[in-house]
Write an enzyme that holds these catalytic residues in place. Structure first.
Site, PDB file in Angstrom:
ATOM      1  N   PRO A  97       8.118   1.652  -5.594  1.00  0.00           N
ATOM      2  CG  PRO A  97       7.765   1.657  -2.963  1.00  0.00           C
ATOM      3  CD  PRO A  97       7.534   2.452  -4.518  1.00  0.00           C
ATOM      4  CB  SER A 128      10.600  -2.983  -2.416  1.00  0.00           C
ATOM      5  OG  SER A 128      10.048  -3.809  -1.628  1.00  0.00           O
ATOM      6  CD  GLN A 172       8.770  -0.432   0.753  1.00  0.00           C
ATOM      7  OE1 GLN A 172       9.329  -1.361   0.150  1.00  0.00           O
ATOM      8  NE2 GLN A 172       7.855  -0.854   2.002  1.00  0.00           N
ATOM      9  CG  HIS A 199       0.618  -2.230  -0.938  1.00  0.00           C
ATOM     10  ND1 HIS A 199       1.482  -1.638   0.047  1.00  0.00           N
ATOM     11  CD2 HIS A 199       1.180  -3.208  -1.681  1.00  0.00           C
ATOM     12  CE1 HIS A 199       2.676  -2.451  -0.129  1.00  0.00           C
ATOM     13  NE2 HIS A 199       2.361  -3.366  -1.260  1.00  0.00           N
ATOM     14  N   GLY A 254       3.624   2.415 -10.744  1.00  0.00           N
ATOM     15  CA  GLY A 254       4.132   0.658 -10.296  1.00  0.00           C
ATOM     16  C   GLY A 254       4.202  -0.071 -11.491  1.00  0.00           C
ATOM     17  NE  ARG A 255      -0.689  -4.428 -10.785  1.00  0.00           N
ATOM     18  CZ  ARG A 255      -1.391  -3.721  -9.756  1.00  0.00           C
ATOM     19  NH1 ARG A 255      -1.374  -2.493  -9.744  1.00  0.00           N
ATOM     20  NH2 ARG A 255      -1.784  -4.394  -8.709  1.00  0.00           N
TER      21      ARG A 255
HETATM   22  C1  LIG Z   1       3.974  -6.273  -8.011  1.00  0.00           C
HETATM   23  C2  LIG Z   1       3.970  -5.449  -7.072  1.00  0.00           C
HETATM   24  C3  LIG Z   1       4.672  -5.288  -5.866  1.00  0.00           C
HETATM   25  C4  LIG Z   1       4.687  -4.343  -5.033  1.00  0.00           C
HETATM   26  N1  LIG Z   1       5.478  -4.114  -3.838  1.00  0.00           N
HETATM   27  C5  LIG Z   1       5.580  -2.979  -2.998  1.00  0.00           C
HETATM   28  C6  LIG Z   1       6.294  -3.241  -2.071  1.00  0.00           C
HETATM   29  O1  LIG Z   1       7.538  -3.894  -1.910  1.00  0.00           O
HETATM   30  N2  LIG Z   1       6.385  -2.012  -1.206  1.00  0.00           N
HETATM   31  C7  LIG Z   1       5.443  -0.951  -1.419  1.00  0.00           C
HETATM   32  O2  LIG Z   1       5.588   0.055  -0.535  1.00  0.00           O
HETATM   33  N3  LIG Z   1       4.606  -1.034  -2.361  1.00  0.00           N
HETATM   34  C8  LIG Z   1       4.521  -2.128  -3.368  1.00  0.00           C
HETATM   35  N4  LIG Z   1       3.679  -2.155  -4.294  1.00  0.00           N
HETATM   36  C9  LIG Z   1       2.798  -1.167  -4.452  1.00  0.00           C
HETATM   37  C10 LIG Z   1       3.352   0.129  -5.373  1.00  0.00           C
HETATM   38  O3  LIG Z   1       4.382   0.644  -4.608  1.00  0.00           O
HETATM   39  C11 LIG Z   1       2.318   0.987  -5.917  1.00  0.00           C
HETATM   40  O4  LIG Z   1       1.816   1.677  -4.784  1.00  0.00           O
HETATM   41  C12 LIG Z   1       1.219   0.431  -7.122  1.00  0.00           C
HETATM   42  O5  LIG Z   1       2.005  -0.584  -7.833  1.00  0.00           O
HETATM   43  C13 LIG Z   1       0.604   1.631  -7.739  1.00  0.00           C
HETATM   44  O6  LIG Z   1      -0.375   1.228  -8.465  1.00  0.00           O
HETATM   45  P1  LIG Z   1       0.054   0.871 -10.100  1.00  0.00           P
HETATM   46  O7  LIG Z   1       0.742  -0.496 -10.138  1.00  0.00           O
HETATM   47  O8  LIG Z   1      -1.412   0.690 -10.689  1.00  0.00           O
HETATM   48  O9  LIG Z   1       0.915   2.038 -10.549  1.00  0.00           O
HETATM   49  C14 LIG Z   1       3.736  -3.398  -5.220  1.00  0.00           C
HETATM   50  C15 LIG Z   1       3.084  -3.154  -6.310  1.00  0.00           C
HETATM   51  C16 LIG Z   1       3.045  -4.256  -7.367  1.00  0.00           C
HETATM   52  C17 LIG Z   1       2.191  -4.369  -8.336  1.00  0.00           C
END
Ligand SMILES: Cc1cc2nc3c(=O)[nH]c(=O)nc-3n(C[C@H](O)[C@H](O)[C@H](O)COP(=O)(O)O)c2cc1C
Length: 434
Positions: free
Chosen positions: A104, A133, A154, A303, A358-359
């Site tokens: 998310p 999300s 989420q 996160h 995520g990214r």
């Molecule tokens: C731009 C961005 C926005 C995010 N927004 C949320 C969110 O709204 N809810 C949530 O549970 N996690 C959020 N996350 C965390 C992601 O769900 C995830 O755990 C994280 O991006 C994992 O790391 P990675 O980007 O290296 O894969 C966000 C991450 C990023 C990079």
């Protein structure tokens, strides 16, 4: 901080030949997630890149998310018949093409118009679930219409109980098959870049605004054509005079109760009958507590390094969590730092049932919409399947710690963790005010 286009391989080759990532527009020529990232850095304005890439404070949690993977090296087996290998697995009891879930992410509308739907389309096309999300921009009911989608919701708890009760009702009615409660973001992480790119809570700094104007392709496909995106799933809970893009985000943050604790988890558990996961745990005692609360899954996560700084990475605590969680009953996922198929295999070998990405997927989305996000997932799938073959493994079930060895040498990539953004021009932003 390096040049985003510089290939990390330069280190191994002593600087010659000088490698560069692909950063044109042809998705088919992106052969690694890092190529999609380079394409993203070319297309997006600085304030959007800060939002996408950034972590909290010194970004030590962010760096560890990536570095933790570098700690492990493979011990491959030879002369194994790997002609029938597959990444297919069951996630929450249903077939998926690989043990990966699109994580998310909020504010996706900053990257592209209808970004949540585009991500859902890519996930559905690749046969993996998509977690939408609470801070997404497309209505969950619209996203739910994507054919073949495995749709998870989420939840951020904000406002009174009636808010999450209504969101659960809608998620259930929209056909969401699982609920993911994020536990580690009731206090907004100290993301200093966010203050630096804004002049006020509701307005970008002048340098950020000028920089945005200098990115016409991004501007044309987002703000100019469609205006600022709205938070279509939560905006009705926000007072009428606070419904602008930034205002809504701030209002929600200000109304996330810091009293959130296990009794709320138990109340949510009672109301939501489908699979229920907690996202954001890192401590083994919390993993035990979650099992007592009757959850169906746990997502170990920092996160994306955006909340508490200087934490361990999910991968660091994974073996301990695996020893606690009964695989038959509860799913154990990790999130943070996945950029390669080999990362996925390492997480699985250390005991994860899946990884939330995520990214890696967002780079694809930014580079090329649904096709770009799909490209990211395809690259990860191909890399993981090839690496499985080289490792001598036919199915994800066979992976275990015996295929890994811990090494002190962090590998070539730790130095390149934050290679993307040169902070100078935002940190010196004359428009900065709080
Ligand atoms: C731009 C961005 C926005 C995010 N927004 C949320 C969110 O709204 N809810 C949530 O549970 N996690 C959020 N996350 C965390 C992601 O769900 C995830 O755990 C994280 O991006 C994992 O790391 P990675 O980007 O290296 O894969 C966000 C991450 C990023 C990079």
């Amino acid at each position: 901080m390096g040049d985003p286009l510089r290939h990390t391989g330069v280190a191994q080759l002593g600087g010659s030949p000088r490698r560069r990532y692909y950063w044109g527009r042809d998705l088919a020529r992106a052969v690694a997630v890092e190529d999609l990232r380079a394409m993203t850095h070319r297309r997006m304005p600085r304030f959007v890149l800060e939002y996408l890439e950034g972590g909290a404070e010194e970004e030590a949690s962010l760096a560890r998310d990536r570095g933790a993977y570098g700690h492990w090296r493979f011990m491959p087996r030879q002369l194994v018949d790997v002609s029938q290998r597959t990444l297919a697995t069951a996630l929450l009891g249903r077939e998926a093409s690989m043990p990966l879930v699109v994580a998310p992410t909020g504010l996706n509308g900053l990257f592209r118009h209808h970004a949540d739907t585009l991500l859902a389309q890519a996930a559905a096309a690749c046969g993996v679930p998509f977690v939408q999300s609470t801070m997404s921009n497309d209505p969950m009911e619209e996203v739910a219409r994507v054919p073949g989608l495995r749709h998870w919701w989420q939840l951020y708890v904000f406002g009174g109980d009636e808010v999450w009760q209504e969101l659960l009702r809608r998620a259930d009615a929209a056909g969401c098959e699982a609920l993911v409660l994020t536990t580690n973001a009731q206090i907004f992480g100290n993301r200093e870049w966010s203050s630096r790119t804004q002049a006020t809570k509701t307005r970008l700094s002048l340098p950020s605004a000028i920089d945005a104007a200098l990115h016409p392709r991004w501007l044309a496909s987002t703000l100019l054509a469609h205006g600022m995106p709205a938070f279509r799933n939560v905006v009705d809970f926000v007072p009428k005079d606070r419904r602008g893009f930034f205002e809504t985000a701030f209002w929600i943050r200000e109304h996330q109760p810091t009293s959130l604790s296990w009794p709320t988890v138990e109340r949510i558990r009672q109301r939501w009958r489908k699979p229920f996961l907690l996202k954001g745990l890192l401590h083994p005692d919390d993993v035990r507590r979650a099992l007592d609360a009757g959850v169906d899954g746990i997502v170990l996560s920092t996160h994306g390094g955006r909340q508490l700084d200087w934490t361990v990475a999910a991968l660091d605590v994974l073996p301990e969590a695996r020893a606690i969680v009964d695989r038959q009953r509860v799913a154990l996922y990790v999130s943070g730092g996945l950029r390669r198929g080999t990362d996925l295999l390492k997480a699985l070998a250390l005991g994860a049932d899946a990884v939330l990405a995520g990214r890696a997927v967002l780079y694809g989305l930014c580079a090329g919409g649904a096709a770009g996000a799909q490209r990211a997932l395809q690259i990860l799938h191909k890399e993981a399947l090839d690496a499985m073959g080289l490792l001598g493994v036919n199915s994800v079930r066979e992976l275990g710690p015996g295929y890994l060895r811990a090494m002190d040498d962090p590998g070539p990539r730790e130095t390149a963790v934050l290679g993307g953004i040169r902070p100078a021009s935002t940190s010196s932003s004359p428009g900065f005010r709080r």
